[in-house]
Design an enzyme around this catalytic site. Structure first.
Site, short mmCIF file in Angstrom:
data_model
loop_
_atom_site.label_atom_id
_atom_site.label_comp_id
_atom_site.label_asym_id
_atom_site.label_seq_id
_atom_site.Cartn_x
_atom_site.Cartn_y
_atom_site.Cartn_z
N ARG A 204 50.82 42.17 32.25
CA ARG A 204 50.73 42.15 33.71
C ARG A 204 52.13 41.84 34.22
O ARG A 204 52.69 40.78 33.94
CB ARG A 204 49.75 41.08 34.18
CG ARG A 204 49.89 40.80 35.66
CD ARG A 204 48.80 39.96 36.22
NE ARG A 204 47.56 40.71 36.33
CZ ARG A 204 46.53 40.34 37.10
NH1 ARG A 204 46.59 39.23 37.81
NH2 ARG A 204 45.44 41.08 37.14
N HIS B 116 46.16 49.23 38.59
CA HIS B 116 45.34 48.17 37.99
C HIS B 116 44.14 48.86 37.30
O HIS B 116 42.99 48.70 37.73
CB HIS B 116 44.87 47.19 39.06
CG HIS B 116 44.34 45.89 38.51
ND1 HIS B 116 44.31 45.59 37.16
CD2 HIS B 116 43.79 44.81 39.14
CE1 HIS B 116 43.78 44.40 36.99
NE2 HIS B 116 43.45 43.90 38.16
N GLN C 153 40.75 46.93 36.21
CA GLN C 153 39.81 46.55 37.26
C GLN C 153 38.88 47.72 37.60
O GLN C 153 37.68 47.53 37.85
CB GLN C 153 40.59 46.13 38.52
CG GLN C 153 39.70 45.69 39.66
CD GLN C 153 39.04 44.35 39.41
OE1 GLN C 153 39.69 43.39 39.04
NE2 GLN C 153 37.73 44.27 39.62
N ASP D 103 40.96 44.92 49.63
CA ASP D 103 41.83 44.05 48.83
C ASP D 103 42.73 43.30 49.81
O ASP D 103 42.77 43.62 51.00
CB ASP D 103 42.65 44.90 47.84
CG ASP D 103 43.42 44.07 46.81
OD1 ASP D 103 43.09 42.86 46.66
OD2 ASP D 103 44.35 44.60 46.19
N CYS E 253 38.22 43.22 44.15
CA CYS E 253 38.71 42.83 42.82
C CYS E 253 38.88 41.32 42.70
O CYS E 253 38.88 40.79 41.60
CB CYS E 253 40.02 43.55 42.52
SG CYS E 253 41.36 43.15 43.66
N ARG F 13 34.70 42.65 33.90
CA ARG F 13 36.05 42.76 33.33
C ARG F 13 35.98 42.49 31.83
O ARG F 13 36.63 43.17 31.03
CB ARG F 13 37.01 41.76 34.01
CG ARG F 13 37.28 42.02 35.48
CD ARG F 13 38.11 43.27 35.69
NE ARG F 13 39.39 43.20 35.01
CZ ARG F 13 40.48 42.57 35.46
NH1 ARG F 13 40.46 41.98 36.64
NH2 ARG F 13 41.61 42.56 34.76
N1 NVA Z 1 46.52 43.98 44.91
C1 NVA Z 1 46.38 42.66 44.31
C2 NVA Z 1 45.37 42.70 43.21
C3 NVA Z 1 45.13 41.38 42.53
C4 NVA Z 1 44.15 41.47 41.40
C5 NVA Z 1 47.72 42.22 43.78
O1 NVA Z 1 48.43 43.02 43.16
O2 NVA Z 1 48.09 41.05 43.99
N1 CP Z 2 41.15 40.97 39.82
C1 CP Z 2 42.08 40.40 39.04
O1 CP Z 2 42.82 41.09 38.32
O2 CP Z 2 42.09 39.05 39.09
P1 CP Z 2 43.19 38.06 38.50
O3 CP Z 2 44.45 38.28 39.31
O4 CP Z 2 42.61 36.70 38.66
O5 CP Z 2 43.44 38.41 37.07
#
Ligand code: NVA
Ligand code: CP
Length: 314
Positions: free
Chosen positions: A106, A133, A136, A228, A269, A298
């Site tokens: 990540r 992502h 997800q 989101d 998500c 997940r």
């Molecule tokens: N769009 C959000 C998703 C978090 C799971 C981010 O990238 O912070």
């Molecule tokens: N939805 C998701 O990826 O959550 P986290 O940021 O908690 O991993």
């Protein structure tokens, strides 16, 4: 028959054919229904998990998933590794690939993940980047199949920032042939190249793809409504200026959902901000909100993905 996903990467969803995508969803639901059957599936396998951005769900679902499949996980907080001190990606990739069976990352840059995958001899999984992502979406579409029976004939709507989630919904929906309608402010529209990619996939799969400004246009007759946060990880400093654009309009609330199908479902998500992109009334509505079902999936969706990437006969 040899498993066509074996030893590949998952950088974004375009790497999956419709058949491969559905095979992951089916395996995920079977893992959820029959966990004991899979308790030794990844015995002896080790997953390295690299985090340059925060996480709750991704970390716990991958780590717990590996344990529930009989394997192990090593979690690396990137800021405490040599990655943060500038070690070249080629060296990280080659070193980790000799010690683990798969790498999950990540981070911010999609190019960095592509470089890691290029040099790694073991599968690399994108666990969220600035643009994508995919994990997800596997869990979310597993959830759609579980509550709706199929992804065929489904319309999904996404309201909010044209971010990594919007991109992955666009790609995932068009691969599976679902109709997808995305409403964002013009200045926060999804990446034009990814929209073009989705529209090209849709020519084959028959999906209808709409990118609109008005949330009401996107939500009309939707089966599933997604949203989101207005400012993703890395964009937090822009929150004030983003709020001025999103507030009052890009929110899933009781007025907006009236335009969707009566038996619509709400999905997010997470993490969510009640009162911003969604009202508490909608996200906490036990009849329509699937937020915990999708979060729990997940574990199963990624478990299925890991089995597909690591087992020749999965
Ligand atoms: N769009 C959000 C998703 C978090 C799971 C981010 O990238 O912070
Ligand atoms: N939805 C998701 O990826 O959550 P986290 O940021 O908690 O991993």
């Amino acid at each position: 028959m040899a498993n066509p996903i074996f030893n590949k990467d998952l950088l974004d969803l375009t790497e999956l054919s419709k058949a491969e995508f559905l095979s992951i969803l089916d395996l995920a639901s079977d893992f959820r229904a029959n966990p004991a059957k899979y308790s030794q599936a990844l015995k002896g396998k080790v997953l390295a998990m690299i985090f340059e951005k925060s996480s709750t769900r991704t970390r716990v679902s991958f780590e717990s998933g590996m344990y529930r499949l009989g394997g192990n996980a090593v979690v690396l907080d990137a800021k405490n590794t040599q990655i943060a001190r500038g070690e070249p990606t080629i060296d990280t990739a080659n070193v980790l690939a000799g010690m683990v069976d798969a790498i999950m990352i990540r981070t911010f840059s999609d190019d960095m993940v592509a470089e890691l995958a290029h040099y790694s001899s073991v599968p690399v999984i994108n666990a969220l980047t600035d643009l994508h992502h995919p994990c997800q979406i596997l869990a979310d579409f597993q959830t759609i199949q579980e509550v709706h029976g199929t992804t065929e004939g489904v319309k999904i709507a996404y309201i909010g920032d044209g971010n990594n989630m919007a991109h992955s919904y666009l790609l995932g929906a068009t691969i599976l042939g679902m109709d997808v309608s995305i409403a964002t402010p013009a200045e926060y529209a999804p990446n034009a190249e990814i929209v073009a990619q989705a529209k090209k996939i849709a020519e084959e799969s028959g999906s209808v793809v709409e990118i609109v400004i008005e949330p009401a246009d996107a939500v009309k007759d939707a089966d599933f409504i997604f949203t989101d946060v207005w400012a993703s990880m890395g964009d937090e400093e822009e929150f004030g200026e983003r709020e001025k654009v999103f507030a009052g309009k890009y929110q899933v609330n009781s007025e907006l959902v009236k335009l969707a199908k009566d038996d619509y479902y709400f999905m997010h998500c997470l993490p969510a901000h009640r009162g911003e992109e969604v009202t508490a009334e909608i996200i906490d509505d036990p009849k329509h909100s699937l937020i915990y079902h999708e979060a729990h999936n997940r574990l199963y969706a990624q478990g299925a993905l890991l089995m597909k990437l690591l087992l020749e006969d999965a």
